[in-house]
Design a protein around this motif. Structure first.
Motif, mmCIF file in Angstrom:
data_model
loop_
_atom_site.group_PDB
_atom_site.id
_atom_site.type_symbol
_atom_site.label_atom_id
_atom_site.label_comp_id
_atom_site.label_asym_id
_atom_site.label_seq_id
_atom_site.Cartn_x
_atom_site.Cartn_y
_atom_site.Cartn_z
ATOM 1 N N ALA A 55 0.835 -1.216 0.000
ATOM 2 C CA ALA A 55 0.000 0.000 0.000
ATOM 3 C C ALA A 55 0.863 1.258 0.000
ATOM 4 O O ALA A 55 0.566 2.235 -0.701
ATOM 5 C CB ALA A 55 -0.927 -0.016 1.213
ATOM 6 N N GLU A 56 1.934 1.233 0.792
ATOM 7 C CA GLU A 56 2.835 2.398 0.826
ATOM 8 C C GLU A 56 3.466 2.629 -0.544
ATOM 9 O O GLU A 56 3.577 3.770 -1.006
ATOM 10 C CB GLU A 56 3.913 2.181 1.892
ATOM 11 C CG GLU A 56 3.393 2.329 3.324
ATOM 12 C CD GLU A 56 4.425 1.997 4.387
ATOM 13 O OE1 GLU A 56 4.133 2.214 5.570
ATOM 14 O OE2 GLU A 56 5.528 1.497 4.029
ATOM 15 N N ALA A 57 3.852 1.538 -1.188
ATOM 16 C CA ALA A 57 4.480 1.671 -2.507
ATOM 17 C C ALA A 57 3.496 2.277 -3.499
ATOM 18 O O ALA A 57 3.864 3.136 -4.319
ATOM 19 C CB ALA A 57 4.958 0.300 -2.985
ATOM 20 N N ARG A 58 2.245 1.841 -3.418
ATOM 21 C CA ARG A 58 1.227 2.382 -4.339
ATOM 22 C C ARG A 58 0.986 3.865 -4.086
ATOM 23 O O ARG A 58 0.609 4.611 -4.976
ATOM 24 C CB ARG A 58 -0.080 1.608 -4.183
ATOM 25 C CG ARG A 58 0.003 0.248 -4.855
ATOM 26 C CD ARG A 58 -1.289 -0.518 -4.714
ATOM 27 N NE ARG A 58 -1.139 -1.851 -5.298
ATOM 28 C CZ ARG A 58 -1.854 -2.905 -4.959
ATOM 29 N NH1 ARG A 58 -2.770 -2.798 -4.027
ATOM 30 N NH2 ARG A 58 -1.652 -4.063 -5.536
ATOM 31 N N GLY A 89 7.312 -6.170 -7.422
ATOM 32 C CA GLY A 89 8.583 -5.627 -7.895
ATOM 33 C C GLY A 89 9.258 -4.728 -6.876
ATOM 34 O O GLY A 89 10.061 -3.863 -7.239
ATOM 35 N N LEU A 90 8.946 -4.925 -5.609
ATOM 36 C CA LEU A 90 9.479 -4.021 -4.582
ATOM 37 C C LEU A 90 10.782 -4.518 -3.963
ATOM 38 O O LEU A 90 11.475 -3.752 -3.300
ATOM 39 C CB LEU A 90 8.431 -3.841 -3.464
ATOM 40 C CG LEU A 90 7.088 -3.275 -3.917
ATOM 41 C CD1 LEU A 90 6.091 -3.249 -2.760
ATOM 42 C CD2 LEU A 90 7.278 -1.875 -4.485
ATOM 43 N N ALA A 91 11.098 -5.792 -4.159
ATOM 44 C CA ALA A 91 12.307 -6.340 -3.533
ATOM 45 C C ALA A 91 13.536 -6.011 -4.379
ATOM 46 O O ALA A 91 13.505 -6.132 -5.604
ATOM 47 C CB ALA A 91 12.165 -7.855 -3.391
#
Lengths: 344, 269
Positions: free
Chosen positions: A89-92, A116-118
């Protein structure tokens, strides 16, 4: 605990074949390093920590802090699945608050990875890990293996099938905990390896002779009391029980090359390209931390050169299936299947 | 009725734990006002509200006595209770008494709805008044703690790191389960049980097994079978409180065992 489906494809290994653990050890050329060989950590790091292991992870973190006074380690704690959702959610929303995510199960790692956050990990970090546990974008920390606890006063080891699927056709009475997250991960692995039809048939077969318990410790205790011949449970319940009660009437059996001896793992991933974050992961792979978690939490070390927990039988005869652990996040179809069959 | 000295001491002891660890209350009755962070300032208001509530209930029971069920709207009891600030003040600071208030409030309301004898309803009214006075005493005590900086602000369980802290929080949440049952909100109560098990207890049980496996198994059954079943069956609040009290005794034992184990565990480095 609900996990979300995620896109496959993190791991290079694709074939669902077995990797004997003995061979896995042999393939790893680099042993775990000592904390003495690592650089001191400096600067600020934010870790999202999935709760688990009754404070033992906290003790590891306290020790790292104590050893690295220039490290400003900030920790957000919560349920693993909830933290995974928070990171996504933070990434979005275009923000990144965590540098690291330490999850107690690999499914939550999959949820974050599929977005794709790692960040990719350096190869020299994963080379300490045993074969079958090297992933480009996350690092398993410790493992737990599925086992068949049995009561030696009711059943002999040779009476227990070596094939998990054959247990459905045996005459053994069984204890299980279908509502338990670890059991559901095991069924997910069976689905991935054998397909939905065979898994549904297996669940129906076992349910005819199974007694349900609230949790897998309850399963192990029922086996020990002789209420049932065998059960399905992660290894540590039996080891911990025997630690407190050495004469407990329970032993461990393992199936071969199937979901019945799945090795699942806790793991960590980096969310920022930060050298301190990478070095922090190295601390978790040190001999000292791995040995501590093996002896105190009965978890299986996943780096080379560290002894497994006391009481775990020789791994030489154990051959877990080779499976991308992050695929265990595919829980929804498992729950649907279990409900359709009527075991949930 | 004012709290006696020994009762205050007992209250202080239990509040000393629950207040310092109180975390993220979720109320069914709307947002908690800022007043809960300034209890001392609002004590006169709370006291007035308690007087007002007691008067309202007494008036309603009196009307029932004179005119019967048709003369009163017992739904107003709930509306009055939910309207006052004191509601949030006690809910966020001492859940066991909060549960008692709901229990006796419904005792009066249901008594009227079922046209029970006035004497029976007066007994429930008396219990409600006792609970309200006890609650006011608890809030006054909480205000003192708050003045001394010993009362945690609401909404943060990130500091729960030690097993004894987590176990205290589990006990606190079980008190909330009783409160939600008393509010006749069994689904919310069940959700609290499940979340508490998954997010807090399951993380502790691994270490506890080696210390006392039967204790863990017993608590697992309580969390997963006994308490959810009692809530699903909408058992009497006293029965649910009994289940919770038994669990809390077991959790105290768990805390002692884990503290002993922790003191004996090896160093990491």
């Amino acid at each position: 605990m609900q996990r979300r489906t995620f896109i496959q494809g993190l791991v290079a290994a694709s074939a669902l074949s077995s990797i004997p653990l003995t061979r896995a050890f042999a393939e790893s050329r680099v042993s775990a390093v000592s904390v003495e060989q690592l650089p001191l950590l400096k600067g600020q790091l934010t870790l999202y920590l999935g709760r688990g292991e009754g404070g033992l992870y906290e003790k590891v973190l306290d020790a790292i802090r104590e050893r690295n006074p220039a490290l400003d380690l900030r920790i957000r704690r919560g349920a693993t699945a909830a933290l995974a959702n928070t990171i996504v959610a933070e990434a979005r929303a275009g923000v990144r608050r965590a540098d690291l995510f330490w999850a107690v199960d690999s499914g939550a790692i999959g949820l974050v990875s599929e977005q794709g956050l790692a960040q990719p990990l350096p190869k020299d970090l994963t080379q300490h890990l045993k074969a079958g546990f090297r992933y480009p974008q996350w690092a398993p920390v410790t493992g737990r293996i599925r086992t068949i606890p049995y009561n030696p006063q009711r059943v002999r080891a040779e009476q227990i099938p070596k094939n998990i699927m054959a247990i459905a056709d045996s005459k053994l009475s069984i204890g299980w905990a279908p509502a338990y997250a670890s059991f559901q991960s095991f069924v997910t692995a069976m689905r991935l390896l054998k397909g939905d039809l065979q898994t549904a048939s297996w669940l129906r077969g076992v349910s005819k002779r199974a007694t349900s318990y609230a949790g897998e410790l309850g399963v192990v205790m029922a086996v020990e009391r002789g209420e049932v011949d065998i059960g399905f449970a992660n290894h540590y319940y039996t080891l911990r029980l025997k630690s407190g009660k050495p004469d407990a009437n329970v032993e461990l059996a393992f199936t071969e090359n199937d979901a019945g001896c799945l090795v699942n793992a806790s793991g960590i991933l980096a969310l920022s390209q930060n050298e301190t974050a990478i070095n922090f992961i190295r601390y978790l792979h040190t001999r000292e931390v791995q040995s501590f978690l093996a002896s105190e939490a009965y978890e299986i070390p996943l780096v080379r050169g560290v002894e497994p927990p006391t009481g775990l039988p020789s791994l030489a005869s154990v051959s877990p299936p080779d499976i991308d652990l992050t695929r265990l996040a595919e829980l929804r179809p498992t729950l649907d299947l279990m409900r359709d069959v009527g075991v949930l | 009725m004012l709290l006696k000295h020994s009762a205050v001491q007992r209250l202080a002891l239990s509040m000393g734990i629950s207040m310092l660890l109180a975390s993220s209350p979720v109320t069914a009755n709307g947002p908690i006002g800022d007043h809960v962070n300034q209890l001392q300032t609002h004590l006169p208001t709370y006291a007035q509200e308690v007087d007002w509530l007691i008067g309202k209930v007494d008036g309603m029971v009196g009307t029932y006595e004179a005119k019967g069920k048709g003369g009163v709207n017992s739904e107003e009891l709930i509306e009055h209770w939910e309207a006052v600030d004191f509601h949030a003040a006690i809910e966020t600071n001492y859940v066991p008494v909060y549960a008692l208030i709901w229990q006796s409030l419904f005792g009066v309301k249901d008594g009227i709805a079922k046209e029970k004898p006035v004497a029976v309803i007066r007994q429930e009214q008396q219990k409600l008044e006792q609970s309200l006075w006890q609650a006011l005493g608890a809030v006054k005590l909480a205000a003192q703690y708050q003045q001394q900086g010993k009362l945690a602000k609401r909404g943060n369980d990130n500091q729960l790191t030690e097993p004894n802290q987590i176990l205290a929080e589990i006990k606190h949440r079980l008190d909330r389960v009783v409160a939600k049952a008393a509010e006749k909100l069994p689904q919310q109560a069940t959700d609290i049980v499940h979340n508490t098990y998954l997010n807090l207890f399951e993380g502790l049980e691994g270490r506890l097994i080696a210390e006392d496996a039967e204790l863990v198994e017993s608590l697992e059954k309580d969390f997963n079978v006994t308490l959810p079943l009692a809530l699903k069956n909408q058992s009497d609040v006293e029965e649910i409180r009994k289940v919770v009290s038994t669990m809390q005794v077991k959790l105290d034992k768990a805390s002692t065992l884990l503290q002993q184990a922790q003191s004996q565990s090896r160093d990491v480095f």
